[in-house]
Design a protein around this motif. Structure first.
Motif, PDB file in Angstrom:
ATOM      1  N   ALA A   1       0.833  -1.201   0.000  1.00  0.00           N
ATOM      2  CA  ALA A   1       0.000   0.000   0.000  1.00  0.00           C
ATOM      3  C   ALA A   1       0.870   1.255   0.000  1.00  0.00           C
ATOM      4  CB  ALA A   1      -0.924  -0.013   1.218  1.00  0.00           C
ATOM      5  N   ASP A   2       0.238   2.403  -0.192  1.00  0.00           N
ATOM      6  CA  ASP A   2       0.966   3.665  -0.112  1.00  0.00           C
ATOM      7  C   ASP A   2       1.338   3.946   1.335  1.00  0.00           C
ATOM      8  OD1 ASP A   2      -1.210   5.737   1.062  1.00  0.00           O
ATOM      9  OD2 ASP A   2      -2.175   4.326  -0.304  1.00  0.00           O
ATOM     10  N   GLU A   3       2.291   4.848   1.520  1.00  0.00           N
ATOM     11  CA  GLU A   3       2.833   5.108   2.855  1.00  0.00           C
ATOM     12  C   GLU A   3       1.769   5.588   3.825  1.00  0.00           C
ATOM     13  OE1 GLU A   3       5.848   8.421   4.471  1.00  0.00           O
ATOM     14  OE2 GLU A   3       6.857   6.846   3.318  1.00  0.00           O
ATOM     15  N   GLU A   4       0.857   6.428   3.378  1.00  0.00           N
ATOM     16  CA  GLU A   4      -0.191   6.937   4.271  1.00  0.00           C
ATOM     17  C   GLU A   4      -1.046   5.795   4.808  1.00  0.00           C
ATOM     18  OE1 GLU A   4      -4.123   9.880   4.138  1.00  0.00           O
ATOM     19  OE2 GLU A   4      -2.633   9.958   2.522  1.00  0.00           O
ATOM     20  N   THR A   5      -1.395   4.857   3.933  1.00  0.00           N
ATOM     21  CA  THR A   5      -2.206   3.713   4.361  1.00  0.00           C
ATOM     22  C   THR A   5      -1.435   2.841   5.342  1.00  0.00           C
ATOM     23  OG1 THR A   5      -3.449   3.676   2.283  1.00  0.00           O
ATOM     24  CG2 THR A   5      -3.399   1.630   3.572  1.00  0.00           C
ATOM     25  N   ILE A   6      -0.167   2.598   5.048  1.00  0.00           N
ATOM     26  CA  ILE A   6       0.660   1.776   5.932  1.00  0.00           C
ATOM     27  C   ILE A   6       0.754   2.410   7.312  1.00  0.00           C
ATOM     28  CG2 ILE A   6       3.024   0.993   6.365  1.00  0.00           C
ATOM     29  CD1 ILE A   6       3.293   0.524   3.365  1.00  0.00           C
ATOM     30  N   ILE A   7       0.970   3.705   7.367  1.00  0.00           N
ATOM     31  CA  ILE A   7       1.100   4.389   8.661  1.00  0.00           C
ATOM     32  C   ILE A   7      -0.203   4.300   9.447  1.00  0.00           C
ATOM     33  CG2 ILE A   7       1.319   6.674   9.723  1.00  0.00           C
ATOM     34  CD1 ILE A   7       3.516   7.219   7.585  1.00  0.00           C
ATOM     35  N   ASN A   8      -1.343   4.478   8.788  1.00  0.00           N
ATOM     36  CA  ASN A   8      -2.616   4.376   9.503  1.00  0.00           C
ATOM     37  C   ASN A   8      -2.883   2.951   9.968  1.00  0.00           C
ATOM     38  OD1 ASN A   8      -3.643   7.059   9.638  1.00  0.00           O
ATOM     39  ND2 ASN A   8      -4.092   6.978   7.448  1.00  0.00           N
ATOM     40  N   GLN A   9      -2.443   1.968   9.189  1.00  0.00           N
ATOM     41  CA  GLN A   9      -2.543   0.592   9.661  1.00  0.00           C
ATOM     42  C   GLN A   9      -1.645   0.375  10.878  1.00  0.00           C
ATOM     43  OE1 GLN A   9      -1.633  -1.560   5.959  1.00  0.00           O
ATOM     44  NE2 GLN A   9      -3.744  -2.293   5.937  1.00  0.00           N
ATOM     45  N   LEU A  10      -0.464   0.974  10.853  1.00  0.00           N
ATOM     46  CA  LEU A  10       0.457   0.850  11.984  1.00  0.00           C
ATOM     47  C   LEU A  10      -0.081   1.551  13.224  1.00  0.00           C
ATOM     48  CD1 LEU A  10       3.866   1.343  10.135  1.00  0.00           C
ATOM     49  CD2 LEU A  10       3.100  -0.740  11.306  1.00  0.00           C
ATOM     50  N   VAL A  11      -0.831   2.623  13.044  1.00  0.00           N
ATOM     51  CA  VAL A  11      -1.479   3.290  14.175  1.00  0.00           C
ATOM     52  C   VAL A  11      -2.381   2.291  14.901  1.00  0.00           C
ATOM     53  CG1 VAL A  11      -3.259   4.979  14.809  1.00  0.00           C
ATOM     54  CG2 VAL A  11      -1.375   5.649  13.298  1.00  0.00           C
ATOM     55  N   GLU A  12      -3.190   1.571  14.135  1.00  0.00           N
ATOM     56  CA  GLU A  12      -4.094   0.578  14.734  1.00  0.00           C
ATOM     57  C   GLU A  12      -3.311  -0.595  15.324  1.00  0.00           C
ATOM     58  OE1 GLU A  12      -7.733  -2.350  13.373  1.00  0.00           O
ATOM     59  OE2 GLU A  12      -7.524  -0.399  12.365  1.00  0.00           O
ATOM     60  N   PHE A  13      -2.275  -1.020  14.626  1.00  0.00           N
ATOM     61  CA  PHE A  13      -1.439  -2.100  15.135  1.00  0.00           C
ATOM     62  C   PHE A  13      -0.817  -1.704  16.471  1.00  0.00           C
ATOM     63  CE2 PHE A  13       2.495  -4.534  15.522  1.00  0.00           C
ATOM     64  CZ  PHE A  13       2.094  -5.813  15.165  1.00  0.00           C
ATOM     65  N   ASN A  14      -0.392  -0.452  16.578  1.00  0.00           N
ATOM     66  CA  ASN A  14       0.185   0.047  17.833  1.00  0.00           C
ATOM     67  C   ASN A  14      -0.850   0.029  18.954  1.00  0.00           C
ATOM     68  OD1 ASN A  14       2.002   1.435  19.676  1.00  0.00           O
ATOM     69  ND2 ASN A  14       0.858   3.296  19.200  1.00  0.00           N
ATOM     70  N   VAL A  15      -2.083   0.425  18.665  1.00  0.00           N
ATOM     71  CA  VAL A  15      -3.144   0.376  19.684  1.00  0.00           C
ATOM     72  C   VAL A  15      -3.309  -1.056  20.185  1.00  0.00           C
ATOM     73  CG1 VAL A  15      -5.627   0.628  20.082  1.00  0.00           C
ATOM     74  CG2 VAL A  15      -4.370   2.423  18.881  1.00  0.00           C
ATOM     75  N   ASP A  16      -3.314  -2.007  19.264  1.00  0.00           N
ATOM     76  CA  ASP A  16      -3.443  -3.409  19.664  1.00  0.00           C
ATOM     77  C   ASP A  16      -2.299  -3.841  20.567  1.00  0.00           C
ATOM     78  OD1 ASP A  16      -5.797  -3.749  18.294  1.00  0.00           O
ATOM     79  OD2 ASP A  16      -4.892  -4.709  16.548  1.00  0.00           O
ATOM     80  N   ARG A  17      -1.089  -3.442  20.244  1.00  0.00           N
ATOM     81  CA  ARG A  17       0.072  -3.805  21.055  1.00  0.00           C
ATOM     82  C   ARG A  17       0.000  -3.175  22.444  1.00  0.00           C
ATOM     83  NH1 ARG A  17       4.618  -6.579  19.176  1.00  0.00           N
ATOM     84  NH2 ARG A  17       3.821  -8.065  17.650  1.00  0.00           N
ATOM     85  N   GLN A  18      -0.488  -1.944  22.515  1.00  0.00           N
ATOM     86  CA  GLN A  18      -0.626  -1.277  23.807  1.00  0.00           C
ATOM     87  C   GLN A  18      -1.667  -1.993  24.668  1.00  0.00           C
ATOM     88  OE1 GLN A  18       1.515   1.202  24.527  1.00  0.00           O
ATOM     89  NE2 GLN A  18       2.324   1.178  22.430  1.00  0.00           N
ATOM     90  N   VAL A  19      -2.780  -2.398  24.050  1.00  0.00           N
ATOM     91  CA  VAL A  19      -3.809  -3.157  24.775  1.00  0.00           C
ATOM     92  C   VAL A  19      -3.221  -4.469  25.281  1.00  0.00           C
ATOM     93  CG1 VAL A  19      -5.989  -4.410  24.550  1.00  0.00           C
ATOM     94  CG2 VAL A  19      -5.755  -2.134  23.536  1.00  0.00           C
ATOM     95  N   GLU A  20      -2.485  -5.149  24.426  1.00  0.00           N
ATOM     96  CA  GLU A  20      -1.880  -6.430  24.786  1.00  0.00           C
ATOM     97  C   GLU A  20      -0.952  -6.289  25.984  1.00  0.00           C
ATOM     98  OE1 GLU A  20       1.186  -9.703  22.737  1.00  0.00           O
ATOM     99  OE2 GLU A  20       0.295  -8.115  21.532  1.00  0.00           O
ATOM    100  N   PHE A  21      -0.116  -5.251  25.971  1.00  0.00           N
ATOM    101  CA  PHE A  21       0.827  -5.030  27.072  1.00  0.00           C
ATOM    102  C   PHE A  21       0.083  -4.732  28.367  1.00  0.00           C
ATOM    103  CE2 PHE A  21       3.469  -2.339  29.756  1.00  0.00           C
ATOM    104  CZ  PHE A  21       4.662  -3.052  29.799  1.00  0.00           C
TER     105      PHE A  21
END
Length: 247
Positions: A165-185
């Motif tokens: 995907a384009d960089e903007e899409t990847i970054i927004n996906q990573l934003v959500e991925f980061n939220v998941d990791r924070q919840v997990e921790f």
């Protein structure tokens, strides 16, 4: 003549044009105080028992209390930092951030919320560092970005991010991925009681998840990340707020 000297002394103490922000702050607070109803703080004069602690990214575009339409004082405990991170480092050990733990341990709070947001500059900086770029600086910023780099690297190595995907899409996906990791921790942390509910949201002011700017999209409920499963946990009218950008 003495009166003129006194007047000149008073005038010289007024803020110059270089303090217009200060003047705006004072005016804004005066308007805030004047608008408060009588007894506004009566219920929280001697303590607080917020229903939720909501940790957000320290971004001026993310209104921490207004996003929940919280009108009463003492209802939402609102720590924030760069990248809405639930952890900090103490003597080389990763621990839960004190801003989250305080209301849970000392104010009876039973729900924790992690709120990322679209177009996050912290995730963008971590992505750039993870893909060969430089940290943004200064050191006080780099500390928090560096803590996000492993999260971004894990996301890029996972099958949940669209690497084509384009960089903007990847970054927004990573934003959500980061939220998941924070919840997990947070859910795995010994300092957080098992009965504390943990929710993950992404605040969207760019129309990435849908057409409603300012909607907080629910992406994680106590570790559950499938939108269909999350939708079954909320009233039907909020089903449209259960979306995901991740694969």
């Amino acid at each position: 003549m003495g009166g003129n000297a006194e007047q000149e002394s008073q005038e010289s103490s007024y803020p110059s044009d270089g303090h217009t922000v200060l003047t705006d702050l004072l005016a804004g607070n005066a308007a805030h105080a004047d608008a408060l109803p009588d007894e506004y703080f009566a219920a929280v004069q001697d303590g607080q028992q917020p229903d939720v602690v909501s940790i957000c990214c320290s971004d001026s575009r993310v209104p921490q209390e207004r996003m929940w339409n919280a009108a009463d004082p003492g209802s939402v405990f609102t720590p924030s930092n760069i990248g809405n991170q639930v952890w900090d480092v103490d003597h080389g050990e990763r621990i839960v951030d004190g801003g989250l733990l305080y209301p849970i341990h000392h104010a009876g709070t039973s729900a924790a919320v992690i709120v990322g947001h679209t177009g996050c500059g912290a995730v963008t900086a971590a992505y750039e560092a993870a893909t060969g770029g430089e940290l943004p600086g200064p050191r006080g910023v780099d500390k928090w970005v560096e803590q996000l780099v492993p999260v971004v690297e894990a996301g890029l190595e996972s099958d949940r991010i669209d690497a084509d995907a384009d960089e903007e899409t990847i970054i927004n996906q990573l934003v959500e991925f980061n939220v998941d990791r924070q919840v997990e921790f947070l859910r795995a942390a010994e300092d957080v009681p098992e009965e504390v509910s943990v929710y993950g949201f992404v605040y969207d002011f760019q129309g990435v998840y849908g057409d409603e700017h300012g909607r907080a999209y629910l992406v994680n409920v106590d570790g559950e990340t499938q939108p269909e499963a999350i939708a079954e946990l909320v009233p039907p009218e909020f089903e449209s707020a259960t979306r995901s950008l991740l694969w």
